[in-house]
Motif scaffolding. Structure first.
Motif, PDB file in Angstrom:
ATOM      1  N   LEU B 279       0.813  -1.218   0.000  1.00 50.19           N
ATOM      2  CA  LEU B 279       0.000   0.000   0.000  1.00 50.19           C
ATOM      3  C   LEU B 279       0.846   1.267   0.000  1.00 50.19           C
ATOM      4  O   LEU B 279       0.326   2.365  -0.204  1.00 50.19           O
ATOM      5  CB  LEU B 279      -0.918   0.025   1.230  1.00 50.19           C
ATOM      6  N   PRO B 282       0.942   3.315  -3.558  1.00 49.50           N
ATOM      7  CA  PRO B 282      -0.338   3.956  -3.867  1.00 49.50           C
ATOM      8  C   PRO B 282      -0.678   5.092  -2.894  1.00 49.50           C
ATOM      9  O   PRO B 282      -1.151   6.153  -3.310  1.00 49.50           O
ATOM     10  CB  PRO B 282      -1.357   2.814  -3.738  1.00 49.50           C
ATOM     11  N   ARG B 285       1.456   8.208  -3.536  1.00 53.05           N
ATOM     12  CA  ARG B 285       0.919   8.978  -4.667  1.00 53.05           C
ATOM     13  C   ARG B 285      -0.332   9.754  -4.245  1.00 53.05           C
ATOM     14  O   ARG B 285      -0.491  10.933  -4.576  1.00 53.05           O
ATOM     15  CB  ARG B 285       0.564   8.034  -5.823  1.00 53.05           C
ATOM     16  N   ALA B 286      -1.209   9.090  -3.488  1.00 54.34           N
ATOM     17  CA  ALA B 286      -2.444   9.756  -3.048  1.00 54.34           C
ATOM     18  C   ALA B 286      -2.125  10.950  -2.152  1.00 54.34           C
ATOM     19  O   ALA B 286      -2.749  12.010  -2.248  1.00 54.34           O
ATOM     20  CB  ALA B 286      -3.343   8.767  -2.313  1.00 54.34           C
TER      21      ALA B 286
ATOM     22  N   SER C 253      -7.256   3.931   0.923  1.00 55.46           N
ATOM     23  CA  SER C 253      -6.559   2.635   0.880  1.00 55.46           C
ATOM     24  C   SER C 253      -7.451   1.539   0.327  1.00 55.46           C
ATOM     25  O   SER C 253      -6.963   0.502  -0.130  1.00 55.46           O
ATOM     26  CB  SER C 253      -6.112   2.198   2.282  1.00 55.46           C
ATOM     27  N   PRO C 256      -6.450   0.272  -3.524  1.00 54.67           N
ATOM     28  CA  PRO C 256      -5.527  -0.844  -3.775  1.00 54.67           C
ATOM     29  C   PRO C 256      -5.930  -2.140  -3.069  1.00 54.67           C
ATOM     30  O   PRO C 256      -5.701  -3.229  -3.600  1.00 54.67           O
ATOM     31  CB  PRO C 256      -4.173  -0.324  -3.270  1.00 54.67           C
ATOM     32  N   GLN C 259      -8.775  -3.757  -5.071  1.00 54.82           N
ATOM     33  CA  GLN C 259      -8.270  -4.209  -6.372  1.00 54.82           C
ATOM     34  C   GLN C 259      -7.410  -5.456  -6.229  1.00 54.82           C
ATOM     35  O   GLN C 259      -7.279  -6.240  -7.161  1.00 54.82           O
ATOM     36  CB  GLN C 259      -7.460  -3.093  -7.041  1.00 54.82           C
ATOM     37  N   ALA C 290      -4.160   7.147  -6.280  1.00 55.76           N
ATOM     38  CA  ALA C 290      -4.165   5.868  -5.561  1.00 55.76           C
ATOM     39  C   ALA C 290      -4.428   4.706  -6.504  1.00 55.76           C
ATOM     40  O   ALA C 290      -4.238   3.549  -6.130  1.00 55.76           O
ATOM     41  CB  ALA C 290      -5.216   5.886  -4.450  1.00 55.76           C
ATOM     42  N   GLY C 291      -4.860   5.018  -7.728  1.00 50.70           N
ATOM     43  CA  GLY C 291      -5.072   3.950  -8.702  1.00 50.70           C
ATOM     44  C   GLY C 291      -6.527   3.635  -8.993  1.00 50.70           C
ATOM     45  O   GLY C 291      -6.830   2.599  -9.601  1.00 50.70           O
ATOM     46  N   LEU C 333      -0.086   7.262 -14.438  1.00 50.67           N
ATOM     47  CA  LEU C 333      -0.395   5.916 -13.949  1.00 50.67           C
ATOM     48  C   LEU C 333      -0.699   4.968 -15.107  1.00 50.67           C
ATOM     49  O   LEU C 333      -1.255   3.887 -14.896  1.00 50.67           O
ATOM     50  CB  LEU C 333      -1.600   5.977 -13.013  1.00 50.67           C
TER      51      LEU C 333
END
Lengths: 338, 338, 338, 338
Positions: B279, B282, B285-286, C253, C256, C259, C290-291, C333
C-alpha cells in the motif's frame, strides 16, 4: 501461532518456513487445504516473533493464537485477584465505590465532595491534582498543593485517596501522598509512565485508553506488572465511537470480557464515559449489574462552578439515590459494599 | 459561543445567563425560536469557558463557534508556513521526502537504508532510537546508541535526522543529536512531552493520535506552540476505524482540512497507516496528489529481518518507483522535490 | 479453516472435532502447542460452516483462512475486469469520470449539469431520481419523472446514465431508463435489492456501506454476481469514523486493497465522502493517484439552490480544474481518460 | 437554527442571509462576536432547510438546535408510551422478556426453544423466518414455512410472535402471521421497508442500525410513525466500533439517552451485540439496570446444531439464571415482569 500461506505460495516457500522454525527450536505442522496451506507452530512464541515470519515469501497472514500478555492473564492465574487500597478491598465479592471531585479546587470544595462521597457509600476518595487537558489554556490542576488538600481531607474523613499522575517524573511525589495512583485514558500508551508507576509500590487504577482495544489495555497493565506491581485495577471509562449523543460510549461488555481474560479487578467510570449527569446513575446501575468490582464517580458540591467537567458531576440531591443503588444492587450479584 | 436553551427553560433561566455573561464583561443576544431559545455571546471566549455555562439551569447545549487553538490557526496567520530542518524546507511549493528505517538496528542497516532513502529522492532521514511498543516484551530501540548511529549516518550521507522522543526527560538528549524531534501517535496527548519539545528549540514532527480528531491534533500542536516553538510539521498517519484490512485508515482528507485550519505544513506517513508494503506506493501517490507538503516512508535493506514493522518497509526494488513518484507528481501541483 | 482450542480443552474435545470433521468428508490436522492446540481443516469450507464448530466444547476460536466470496474474488480470476457502460469502459488502463447533479430537479438544471460534466471530461452522467433520505421530511426525488429527464438529457448530450435504485420492486422500471444501476450506501446490505439488480441485466455501481468492511462490501458484490451479473463496479464513498470535520472519512486505501482482493473495477466518490466542495478536487486527485479506475463527482449549475447536498457540488468555476486533473494525472499511472 | 459566518464574511454576506430568511417568513437575529458573527433564525425550520443556507457566501456552518424528528420526540409527547403486543405491554413500569431461537429451523426446535423462553419468564416469542445474511451462501431462513411454524408454536404456548421482515413486499405476508414486525439492523435505513411496516397495522420492533447514531435511529422511527403507526419499540443491539473482542459494542447508554429524547419504549438485545453466550447474562442484567423496558434474547435447545448464530444462544442450563435475573432486578427499578 498459525501461518496462512498465500494461494500462490510454492512448496519451496513452505519448506523455507519449516526449516526456519526448526532452527529456532520450534516445530512446524503443515496442513494443505484445497485453496490454502496453513502451518501450525509449536514452541516459544517470543522467539518466533523475532523471526519476522510475516515477511517470508508466500506468507499471507500470521495469526497469534495465545494471548500476548502473561502476568495479568487469567490463563496462568485462574483465580480473580483482590487489590487492597489503604485497607479497602477491590475484587470479587465486594462492591467498592470510589467518589469525589473530578479536580481538587479548594480545601472546602474537596472536603464537601468527600462528605458527599461518604454519604453515598464510598470507601475511597477520588480527586485530581494533575489534570491532563486537551487545551493548553484550560485549568491544569493545583499540582502538589492539590495533593496536600487531598491528604488533609483523608485525615478528616478517613477515606484513602486515589489520584492521577501524568508524568513519569512526578510518580514519586504523587505516590508520597496517594494511596492509589491513577493512570488516565490519554496516557494508556505512555510506556515511561506505566513503567514508573509499576515501580512505585502503590496500587494502580489503570484507565482504558479511549481508543484502546481490550487487548491493548491488558498490554498496558502488563507494562506495570512487569515492573513487579500486580496491584492493578482496570477501569473502563468509555471508548471513542461515531455516536455523538454521549462524550464516549461506555463499553459495558468490557467488564465480563476483561474479567475473563485477566485476573485483575475491573471497575467502571460512568461519569467520564457519558459526560452527562443524567447518565451517571443509570450507568452506575448497569456497571454493577454487569459484574463490575467497583464504580468511580464524580461528585461536586457546586458543579456549576466546577473548573473541570462540571456537567457530569453528581450533586447533593443525587447522593441518596446513589447510596440506594450501591446498597441494593450488589447483593443480587453476591457482593457486599465495602 | 452559542447557548441553546432546553425547551422547558424559563425566562428566569435566560435572564440568569444574560446577567452572568454581563458580569464577565461580555454581551448576550437572545433569539427566541418557536421551540427553542438561543443566546449568542460576544466577548472573550476564554473567560466564558470558566463560567461553566453548560451547568446553568435550562441550558441544553453550549456550542463553540470559533476555534479553540490560536497560535497554529490560519485565522490569525493566513499564509501557510514553511518549516526548515537542517536547511531542508517543508511547506508550500515543496515536496519533501523523509525516508529511512522504522528502527535503528545496526550501523550497516541504517547506512544502507539511508542510501536507499537518498536514491529515492529523500532529503531527510528518519529512524527510531526510542520505540514505543504495545508489548513490554518487544524491542524498544537502541536508545542513545541509536542516536549515535544516526549522527554517523548523517555525517556520511549529509541527510539531516528526524527521530522520535518518547519521554519528556529524554528531550534534551534526543535534541542534542536530532535535527527534528518526532512525537509519535501514542503520545499525541502526552502533554508533558509536548511542552518539553516545545521548549527544545528544534523543529517538531507531530504525528496525529490514531484516535485524535483534527481539532485535538491542532490542540496538541498548540501545546508545542505555546512554549514558543512554531516550527511544527503535522503528520497524518492513519486513524483507528472498524476496517480490519489495513492497520489503520489513512485519512487523506486530513491534508486539505488541516491545511485550511492551520498554517502549519502537513505530511503523510503511508507506511504506518497501511501497515502493508503493497500500500505504500499507492498511498504515497495519493498523499502527494491530495496536496501534502511531504511524505515519510519506511525503507529497509532487509525487511524480513527487521526488528520492528518489517512488513511495511519498502525494499530495494521499490526505490526506483518511489523516486519516479516523488519526481513526476509534485510538478502537477506546482511543487518541487527538495 | 483453523480451530484454536481453549487452554482447558481436553483430548476428548479434540477427538470429537477430528471425528466430526471426518464424518463431513474433511481432514483435521492437530498441532499441539505449549499453551494451545490448533486444528487445521482441509476440505469443503461451506460444509464445515454448517457444522457449527464454534459451538463445540473446548473451542476458543474458529478462523477462516480463505475468502468467503468466490465469484468476485481475484483468487479465481487473477486478471482485473473492465465493465462497459453504454459503450464506455471502466477498468484498468482507463480513467472514467462520472459526473452530474446529486438529484435530478428540473430538465434545465439536469441539462446544465450534464454540460458541465461533459466540459470537465465526463463520459457518464450521474443523477438521482430516487433519493434515500435520513429524514422523511426531506425531498425524496422526482421518481419516474426524474428518469425521463435523465433519458432526455442523455439524448441531448450522448452521455449514458448512472442512476440509483432504492427498492427491489423499482429495479425493472429504473433499468428501463438507466445504463447503469447504482446501489447506495444505505442499501449495502439490502439483500433483496442486491439480488434484484443482479438479475436486471444492467451494469451495477455498488457503493460501499458507510460502515461496511471491505470484506462485507465484496460479499454484497457476491450477492449480485451470484444472480449472474459480473458487470459490477465498486465505489468507495467514505466510511463512518469518529472524525467530525468531514461527513465521512474517505478510505483511499480501499482502492488498492479491493483491487488486490477482487477483479472488479474500483471508483471513488469524493463528493459524498467529504461532504464539502473544497475537498472534492484534492480527493479526486488522491483517488486517481491511488489507482482508482474512475471518479464520480457531483456538479450543479446552482448549488445554493440544490434540493440535496448542495454544499458538496462542484460549480462552474471548478470545471476547468477538474478537466485538468482528469487529463494530466492519469497518464502518470498509465491510464487514459475515456 | 444558528448560522455561523466565516471570519472573512462581509456585511453584504450577512445582509443577504437576513433578507433571504425574511422572504421565507422567518426572522434573523445577528450577533457580532470578536472573531465570528452568528445569526439566530426564528421560524419554520423545514422551510429554512430548503433555502440551502449552507451554500450561501460567507457561511461557515449551519447548526440545527431542535430535533429533526417530531412524532417520536418526547418534546411533543412528554409521557413515555406503552406498546401492546398481543396483549403484552412493553413500556414504563414493566419488564418484558422476548426470547426464542435466532432462526426457525424445525417445528421441534422452535417449540423446545419457546418452552425454554417461557420457563425463563418470556411473554413474547422471537424467531426468524426471513434472515438477512452477509453471505449469499448462508442459510436465509425458511420463509413462509417458518411463519407457519411460529403460528403453530404460538397456538401451543400462548406466546405472541415477534419476527423479522426484510423486504417491503413481504410485509403483508409476515403481518398476517406475526404479532409484531421486526426491522433488522441492516435495514435501519431501508426507507421503503420502514414505510411499509408503518402502514401494516402491527407493532414494530425497530433495531438500531449497527452504525446509526441515536438521532438516525429516531429518524428511522419517524419514517414508521409518519405512516400512522406509533406502536414502535426501539431496540439497541450493539454498534460497530474498533473493539474486536465482541462482535459489536453494546451501547447501554443508548437506553437512558433514547428514553429522554423519545417517548417510545427501548429494549436491548444482549445476544447479537456481544455475539457470545458468556456475555448474554451480564448484558441482560446491565440492560435491565440501565432502565431498559425489555430484553430480547436468543435461546436454542441445541446451539451446536443451530443454523444461525449458535455461539450466542443461551442453553437449557442458563434458563434458571435468566429467570432469576428478570424476576429479581426489575423490582429494584419499580418494574414488574410481564
Amino acid at each position: 501461532m498459525v501461518i496462512v500461506m498465500a494461494p500462490e505460495a510454492t512448496q519451496d516457500d513452505v519448506d523455507a518456513i519449516v526449516e526456519l522454525v526448526g532452527t529456532a527450536g520450534g516445530e512446524a505442522f503443515v496442513s494443505r487445504g484445497v485453496s490454502r496451506t496453513i502451518i501450525g507452530l509449536v514452541g516459544d512464541i517470543e522467539q518466533f516473533s523475532s523471526l519476522n515470519l510475516g515477511g517470508m515469501r508466500g506468507v499471507a497472514d500470521v495469526m497469534r493464537v495465545s494471548t500476548p500478555y502473561k502476568l495479568v492473564s487469567r490463563d496462568n492465574h485462574p483465580e480473580r485477584s483482590t487489590v487492597w487500597v489503604g485497607g479497602v478491598p477491590i475484587g470479587p465479592g465486594y462492591m467498592t465505590l470510589i467518589a469525589g471531585p473530578c479536580a481538587v479546587e479548594t480545601p472546602e470544595q474537596t472536603l464537601k465532595a468527600a462528605r458527599m462521597a461518604k454519604a453515598a457509600g464510598a470507601s475511597l476518595l477520588r480527586g485530581g491534582a494533575f489534570k491532563p487537558r486537551t487545551s493548553p489554556y484550560a485549568f491544569q490542576g493545583l499540582g502538589e498543593q492539590g495533593l496536600q488538600i487531598l491528604a488533609e481531607v483523608r485525615a478528616e474523613t478517613g477515606l484513602p485517596v486515589v489520584t492521577e499522575v501524568v508524568d513519569a517524573h512526578d510518580v514519586e511525589l504523587v505516590a508520597s501522598y496517594a494511596d492509589m495512583l491513577q493512570v488516565g485514558t490519554r496516557n494508556a500508551q505512555n510506556f515511561a509512565l506505566l513503567q514508573a508507576v509499576g515501580a512505585a509500590g502503590k496500587p494502580v487504577l489503570l484507565k482504558r485508553g479511549m481508543s484502546s482495544t481490550i487487548e491493548e489495555w491488558l498490554m498496558a497493565a502488563e507494562y506495570i506488572a512487569q515492573r513487579g506491581n500486580l496491584d492493578i485495577v482496570l477501569c473502563e471509562r468509555g471508548i471513542r465511537t461515531f455516536e455523538k449523543a454521549t462524550r464516549n460510549t461506555l463499553d459495558v461488555s468490557a467488564v465480563p470480557v476483561a474479567q475473563r481474560l485477566s485476573h485483575l479487578p475491573v471497575v467502571i467510570d460512568p461519569s467520564h464515559s457519558g459526560g452527562r449527569r443524567d447518565l451517571v446513575l443509570p450507568l452506575t446501575r448497569a456497571a454493577i449489574a454487569a459484574g463490575a468490582d467497583g464504580v468511580i464517580v464524580d461528585v461536586h458540591p457546586n458543579p456549576e462552578q466546577a473548573l473541570v467537567d462540571g456537567p457530569q458531576a453528581l450533586v447533593e440531591e443525587d447522593v441518596a439515590e446513589l447510596a440506594r443503588v450501591v446498597r441494593e444492587f450488589p447483593p443480587l450479584l453476591g457482593r457486599t459494599l465495602t
